[in-house]
Design a protein around this motif. Sequence first.
Motif, mmCIF file in Angstrom:
data_model
loop_
_atom_site.group_PDB
_atom_site.id
_atom_site.type_symbol
_atom_site.label_atom_id
_atom_site.label_comp_id
_atom_site.label_asym_id
_atom_site.label_seq_id
_atom_site.Cartn_x
_atom_site.Cartn_y
_atom_site.Cartn_z
ATOM 1 N N ALA A 1 46.134 21.893 31.039
ATOM 2 C CA ALA A 1 46.510 23.024 31.891
ATOM 3 C C ALA A 1 46.326 22.669 33.366
ATOM 4 O O ALA A 1 45.212 22.735 33.880
ATOM 5 C CB ALA A 1 45.657 24.248 31.534
ATOM 6 N N PRO A 2 47.421 22.294 34.054
ATOM 7 C CA PRO A 2 47.341 22.121 35.518
ATOM 8 C C PRO A 2 47.510 23.463 36.207
ATOM 9 O O PRO A 2 48.331 24.287 35.808
ATOM 10 C CB PRO A 2 48.510 21.185 35.812
ATOM 11 N N THR A 3 46.728 23.711 37.261
ATOM 12 C CA THR A 3 46.803 24.977 37.988
ATOM 13 C C THR A 3 46.773 24.729 39.487
ATOM 14 O O THR A 3 46.441 23.641 39.946
ATOM 15 C CB THR A 3 45.630 25.907 37.599
ATOM 16 N N GLY A 4 47.105 25.771 40.261
ATOM 17 C CA GLY A 4 47.058 25.691 41.715
ATOM 18 C C GLY A 4 48.354 25.164 42.297
ATOM 19 O O GLY A 4 49.426 25.232 41.679
ATOM 20 N N ASP A 5 48.278 24.629 43.498
ATOM 21 C CA ASP A 5 49.434 24.101 44.224
ATOM 22 C C ASP A 5 49.724 22.687 43.727
ATOM 23 O O ASP A 5 49.307 21.691 44.337
ATOM 24 C CB ASP A 5 49.144 24.113 45.727
ATOM 25 N N ILE A 6 50.416 22.601 42.592
ATOM 26 C CA ILE A 6 50.674 21.305 41.960
ATOM 27 C C ILE A 6 51.582 20.469 42.848
ATOM 28 O O ILE A 6 52.659 20.908 43.251
ATOM 29 C CB ILE A 6 51.299 21.511 40.567
ATOM 30 N N ARG A 7 51.128 19.240 43.161
ATOM 31 C CA ARG A 7 51.870 18.369 44.076
ATOM 32 C C ARG A 7 51.418 16.928 43.875
ATOM 33 O O ARG A 7 50.404 16.664 43.227
ATOM 34 C CB ARG A 7 51.606 18.790 45.528
ATOM 35 N N ARG A 8 52.200 15.995 44.440
ATOM 36 C CA ARG A 8 51.797 14.596 44.440
ATOM 37 C C ARG A 8 50.665 14.408 45.454
ATOM 38 O O ARG A 8 50.708 14.946 46.551
ATOM 39 C CB ARG A 8 52.955 13.671 44.812
ATOM 40 N N LEU A 9 49.675 13.616 45.064
ATOM 41 C CA LEU A 9 48.542 13.326 45.929
ATOM 42 C C LEU A 9 48.551 11.851 46.303
ATOM 43 O O LEU A 9 49.423 11.087 45.862
ATOM 44 C CB LEU A 9 47.234 13.688 45.216
ATOM 45 N N SER A 10 47.588 11.438 47.109
ATOM 46 C CA SER A 10 47.524 10.029 47.489
ATOM 47 C C SER A 10 47.313 9.168 46.244
ATOM 48 O O SER A 10 46.786 9.629 45.229
ATOM 49 C CB SER A 10 46.390 9.791 48.485
ATOM 50 N N GLU A 11 47.734 7.922 46.329
ATOM 51 C CA GLU A 11 47.631 7.019 45.185
ATOM 52 C C GLU A 11 46.186 6.881 44.717
ATOM 53 O O GLU A 11 45.901 6.869 43.513
ATOM 54 C CB GLU A 11 48.189 5.639 45.549
ATOM 55 N N GLU A 12 45.233 6.775 45.677
ATOM 56 C CA GLU A 12 43.838 6.595 45.305
ATOM 57 C C GLU A 12 43.325 7.791 44.503
ATOM 58 O O GLU A 12 42.628 7.627 43.492
ATOM 59 C CB GLU A 12 42.976 6.410 46.554
ATOM 60 N N VAL A 13 43.676 9.000 44.925
ATOM 61 C CA VAL A 13 43.214 10.200 44.226
ATOM 62 C C VAL A 13 43.844 10.272 42.836
ATOM 63 O O VAL A 13 43.163 10.557 41.838
ATOM 64 C CB VAL A 13 43.538 11.458 45.044
ATOM 65 N N VAL B 1 54.720 6.128 34.100
ATOM 66 C CA VAL B 1 54.869 7.553 34.413
ATOM 67 C C VAL B 1 53.940 7.979 35.547
ATOM 68 O O VAL B 1 54.257 8.886 36.313
ATOM 69 C CB VAL B 1 54.602 8.401 33.136
ATOM 70 N N LEU B 2 52.797 7.308 35.704
ATOM 71 C CA LEU B 2 51.882 7.655 36.798
ATOM 72 C C LEU B 2 52.514 7.364 38.149
ATOM 73 O O LEU B 2 52.438 8.182 39.075
ATOM 74 C CB LEU B 2 50.573 6.888 36.639
ATOM 75 N N ASP B 3 53.127 6.200 38.295
ATOM 76 C CA ASP B 3 53.750 5.835 39.566
ATOM 77 C C ASP B 3 55.055 6.596 39.800
ATOM 78 O O ASP B 3 55.365 6.973 40.933
ATOM 79 C CB ASP B 3 54.016 4.327 39.607
ATOM 80 N N ASP B 4 55.805 6.809 38.719
ATOM 81 C CA ASP B 4 57.150 7.382 38.869
ATOM 82 C C ASP B 4 57.134 8.908 38.996
ATOM 83 O O ASP B 4 57.913 9.475 39.769
ATOM 84 C CB ASP B 4 58.016 6.982 37.677
ATOM 85 N N PHE B 5 56.252 9.574 38.217
ATOM 86 C CA PHE B 5 56.311 11.040 38.156
ATOM 87 C C PHE B 5 55.004 11.731 38.546
ATOM 88 O O PHE B 5 54.971 12.951 38.668
ATOM 89 C CB PHE B 5 56.711 11.484 36.741
ATOM 90 N N GLY B 6 53.919 10.985 38.718
ATOM 91 C CA GLY B 6 52.706 11.576 39.231
ATOM 92 C C GLY B 6 51.663 11.896 38.186
ATOM 93 O O GLY B 6 51.824 11.645 36.981
ATOM 94 N N LEU B 7 50.547 12.463 38.681
ATOM 95 C CA LEU B 7 49.362 12.678 37.860
ATOM 96 C C LEU B 7 49.601 13.644 36.710
ATOM 97 O O LEU B 7 49.140 13.403 35.590
ATOM 98 C CB LEU B 7 48.225 13.186 38.769
ATOM 99 N N VAL B 8 50.295 14.744 36.956
ATOM 100 C CA VAL B 8 50.471 15.751 35.900
ATOM 101 C C VAL B 8 51.242 15.157 34.716
ATOM 102 O O VAL B 8 50.834 15.292 33.557
ATOM 103 C CB VAL B 8 51.193 16.993 36.459
ATOM 104 N N SER B 9 52.347 14.487 34.995
ATOM 105 C CA SER B 9 53.125 13.872 33.917
ATOM 106 C C SER B 9 52.317 12.796 33.199
ATOM 107 O O SER B 9 52.397 12.662 31.962
ATOM 108 C CB SER B 9 54.418 13.274 34.483
#
Length: 536
Positions: free
Chosen positions: A423-435, A396-404
């Motif tokens: 609770a995720p907040t702010g401009d939720i988006r995919r970030l670099s793999e390292e982050v 799920v980390l690779d496929d859908f990102g940090l929030v999922s």
Amino acid sequence: MAARRSGLDRGTRLLLEMGRITRDNQGRDDALSRIAGLMLRSFKVEAVAILVYDQPSRSAYVSASASVREDRTIISPDITLRVTHDSVLSSVLLAPDKPLFMKERRHDPVLGEPPFEAMIVVPMVSTEDVTGFVLLAGSGKTISRLQPELLMAVAGHASIIADRAQLMESLRRSDEQNRMFAENAQDMVFILDRGGRFLYVNPVCRDILGYEPDEIIGSYFGEFVTAECWAATTAVVKKAVSERKRNVEYSWVIQRKDGEYATLHVRASLVYRDFDLYRHQGIARDPSTENRLKEQLVRRDRELSQSRSRAERMREYLAVANMAQEEERARIARDIHDGSVQYLVAMRRRLDLFKREYLKGSPSAAGREALEDIDSLLDTAVKDLREFARNLRPPVLDDFGLVSACEWLADQTEKEGIRVVFAPTGDIRRLSEEVEVTAFRVVQESLANAAKHSRATRVEVSLQFLPEELKVVVRDNGRGFVVPEGVGALGRAGQMGLVGMFERAEMMGGKIDLQSSPGKGTVLTVSIPLKTASRE
């Protein structure tokens, strides 16, 4: 089938134990010695040896050796071997994608003739290069039952651990030197070994003492100072070592090459390895040469800048090693899912077919019970392996990102009886793999600590997506603890999970703040700068 499941369980436990070693702050040889001992117990062989290979010199250093009996080893540790073209090690270098079985005892020009019935040589592969060899020896029956895929996975993970430990050790040495340069105005810089012999002295010794560096390096400092100074210096250092002090000051009355004497004020740092003095390095300053010292400060500042640049590059290399480790975890997870799990699923289907045919007759109660037990064991094995693969690197980390991925972690933790508010907040988006990997591991370790150690009943996890940084806040209502001062103190207190979080945050250029006290829970805040572009 029971033997098959036992082998899988042993492999699972071994990889988990190796994961713990990865988090420990150990030197390369200590880490590989622990791995050799784990493999000896897990695979039930008679002896294990781990060799670190250096391709330019075609040499292999025996970093670790473990055996059931002290008088029966594959090869003695702490020696360097020249890898010749007719050795079994060269054969492995030519085909590094699989282990090499030696099913009969024979003489090898490099390894000699180990006193075992059979042996297997497994390449340690990092990216595409062979960085070492793992040798396991024992009876022919035991060696033939070892699973090549599991051996390759273990050896690959050992390679990553060795590389990471070596980088950490180099970084520690570099940081130690940088601190000394930053805290002291420099004059004659020197390094002594534990016996007082010069390992290094900078060219300034030519101006102060009249000697070239090569005339001093390799000699004992007592050959240059007066007898009274030698006794006083030795007494100061011994007292500092007994009190575990790191910094000392003393004076040297030292004879120049022209026969005259000079008085130098020395400020030195003591470097320890485990509990013993390892090196003694410092600065000897001539109080009468203040003008020359001022002229050299500009050059020292430039050297300090270059040293910091090297440290930054070392941190970059360490970050690459961590990403390689994450990639290896993902590969192992895929191999387990696509290999072992599929074999067990196929076995389950064959068992269902057999079960239907078997039950058409008149099976005994014992037969029915045995079939049910086999059925249950297969279900448990598939479930455990899938859970282990997900924990290594959840898809799920690779496929859908940090929030999922964090939502998945929260669900897993709630199965332990802990309420998790995410609770995720702010401009939720995919970030670099390292982050994303760094933030995921921070949340994973924090929730694991809450479940295993803090006795918390509620954990709040916050991901704040800010324009220039990602802020991770994990708060629990557990029992709390007294926070040690510094990362080193955390390691000595056995809190290696927290040490790993500090290291990850530092490598990303981030900041970490840990607040806790007995009875008041714990709050962990990690800020990770967003240096690279986000992923869509």
